[in-house]
Design an enzyme around this catalytic site. Structure first.
Site, PDB file in Angstrom:
ATOM      1  N   ASP A 142      37.466  39.087  24.229  1.00 31.14           N
ATOM      2  CA  ASP A 142      37.331  38.749  25.649  1.00 31.14           C
ATOM      3  C   ASP A 142      37.989  37.398  25.946  1.00 31.14           C
ATOM      4  O   ASP A 142      38.009  36.512  25.084  1.00 31.14           O
ATOM      5  CB  ASP A 142      35.836  38.700  25.996  1.00 31.14           C
ATOM      6  CG  ASP A 142      35.612  38.830  27.488  1.00 31.14           C
ATOM      7  OD1 ASP A 142      36.578  39.103  28.220  1.00 31.14           O
ATOM      8  OD2 ASP A 142      34.459  38.648  27.917  1.00 31.14           O
ATOM      9  N   ASN A 198      37.494  49.728  31.992  1.00 34.27           N
ATOM     10  CA  ASN A 198      38.707  48.932  32.264  1.00 34.27           C
ATOM     11  C   ASN A 198      39.701  49.633  33.198  1.00 34.27           C
ATOM     12  O   ASN A 198      40.599  48.990  33.740  1.00 34.27           O
ATOM     13  CB  ASN A 198      39.432  48.547  30.967  1.00 34.27           C
ATOM     14  CG  ASN A 198      38.737  47.449  30.185  1.00 34.27           C
ATOM     15  OD1 ASN A 198      38.865  47.359  28.975  1.00 34.27           O
ATOM     16  ND2 ASN A 198      37.978  46.588  30.860  1.00 34.27           N
TER      17      ASN A 198
HETATM   18  C1  FPP Z   1      39.805  41.274  27.433  1.00 29.69           C
HETATM   19  O1  FPP Z   1      40.251  40.105  28.095  1.00 29.69           O
HETATM   20  C2  FPP Z   1      40.904  41.946  26.738  1.00 29.69           C
HETATM   21  C3  FPP Z   1      41.392  43.201  27.004  1.00 29.69           C
HETATM   22  C4  FPP Z   1      40.830  44.103  28.021  1.00 29.69           C
HETATM   23  C5  FPP Z   1      42.557  43.759  26.281  1.00 29.69           C
HETATM   24  C6  FPP Z   1      42.560  43.474  24.815  1.00 29.69           C
HETATM   25  C7  FPP Z   1      43.708  44.132  24.173  1.00 29.69           C
HETATM   26  C8  FPP Z   1      44.502  43.533  23.261  1.00 29.69           C
HETATM   27  C9  FPP Z   1      44.312  42.176  22.769  1.00 29.69           C
HETATM   28  C10 FPP Z   1      45.650  44.329  22.716  1.00 29.69           C
HETATM   29  C11 FPP Z   1      45.282  45.166  21.519  1.00 29.69           C
HETATM   30  C12 FPP Z   1      46.432  46.038  21.166  1.00 29.69           C
HETATM   31  C13 FPP Z   1      46.520  46.988  20.210  1.00 29.69           C
HETATM   32  C14 FPP Z   1      47.660  47.920  20.144  1.00 29.69           C
HETATM   33  C15 FPP Z   1      45.518  47.166  19.182  1.00 29.69           C
HETATM   34  P1  FPP Z   1      40.025  40.010  29.653  1.00 29.69           P
HETATM   35  O2  FPP Z   1      41.249  40.485  30.346  1.00 29.69           O
HETATM   36  O3  FPP Z   1      38.770  40.741  30.017  1.00 29.69           O
HETATM   37  O4  FPP Z   1      39.839  38.480  29.877  1.00 29.69           O
HETATM   38  P2  FPP Z   1      39.003  37.785  31.049  1.00 29.69           P
HETATM   39  O5  FPP Z   1      37.574  38.123  30.802  1.00 29.69           O
HETATM   40  O6  FPP Z   1      39.308  36.362  30.852  1.00 29.69           O
HETATM   41  O7  FPP Z   1      39.518  38.348  32.338  1.00 29.69           O
END
Ligand code: FPP
Length: 252
Positions: free
Chosen positions: A29, A77
């Protein structure tokens, strides 16, 4: 160098190799906040998030941890802005295509769990290819939860079990925890020992609801793109200080 030599050479001296978790799960996160805090678009945070995940996978492998499971995309999501969802789907596909050779070289076994049927067909094709090509790899087990929801997983298991009962193939009295767990997406994996969540939120967010029943929880304020080996060392130090009782009395 053998796996044992790599472990002894790279494991921080304050970590006990005999008390490492076998299976680590991560809720990655804070990508969006990391980017926004730098005046960058949120998608840059996801790109950096991929780098952090690659580093963690390699670190787990070096330190002798057998399995890593990462929450990449939840069933909730889809409610994000369309552009961000599209970006994430394209990112997953590109990363898979680019990383497959390295995963083969490093003997990584990759699996995807979740409702994969509704993902874009080109992403599904990469997922199928990566799972098939790595199926005989015997190194670290890397599981990516994509379009994953813990409640949905439990409902699907119930439906599959109910169908067997309806067909007369299963006696309801034979339904126990082991049988139930065999109907989950994670059938081939042991439960996580340690669940890490970054960016300070104290929530499970529908991740591995059944499987984390006895996992140790570790929450850090570090945002996912900055979760590095040092941050992981801190998580493992915290884990090694826990007394895992599984509902019984203290072991020391
Ligand atoms: C949460 O941060 C993260 C995600 C929804 C995406 C995570 C995915 C990756 C790191 C890529 C993985 C890839 C592969 C192919 C395995 P957020 O956007 O919720 O952050 P925020 O809470 O600050 O908005």
């Amino acid at each position: 160098m053998s796996a044992k030599q790599t472990l002894l050479r790279t494991l921080p001296v304050d970590l006990d190799p005999a008390r490492l978790p076998k299976h680590v799960a991560v809720i990655m996160d804070g990508n969006g906040r990391w980017a926004q805090g730098r005046g960058l678009p949120r998608i840059v945070g996801h790109q950096r998030g991929v780098d952090a995940l690659k580093d963690l996978l390699r670190c787990c492998d070096d330190w002798g941890i057998e399995a890593l499971t990462a929450y990449a995309f939840s069933t909730e999501n889809w409610g994000r802005p369309l552009e961000e969802v599209d970006f994430l789907m394209t990112l997953f596909e590109r990363v898979l295509r680019q990383q497959l050779r390295e995963m083969m070289e490093e003997n990584v076994r990759i699996r995807f769990v979740g409702n994969l049927e509704t993902l874009p067909p080109s992403l599904r094709a990469e997922i199928d290819r990566a799972m098939e090509e790595t199926v005989h790899n015997t190194g670290i087990q890397f599981t990516v939860a994509t379009n994953y929801g813990g409640r949905q997983e439990i409902v699907e298991a119930c439906r599959a079990i109910a169908e067997q009962v309806k067909r007369g193939e299963l006696d309801p009295a034979a339904i126990d925890r082991e049988l139930f767990a065999r109907h989950l997406y994670t059938v081939e994996l042991d439960d996580p020992d340690l669940l890490i969540r970054t960016s300070g939120e104290m929530r499970i967010s529908n991740f591995l609801l059944w499987q984390v029943a006895y996992a140790e929880l570790y929450v850090t304020d570090t945002l996912w793109p900055e979760f590095d080996r040092e941050a992981f060392r801190q998580a493992l130090l915290s884990y090694q200080q826990r007394d895992r009782r599984f509902g019984k009395v203290a072991s020391r």
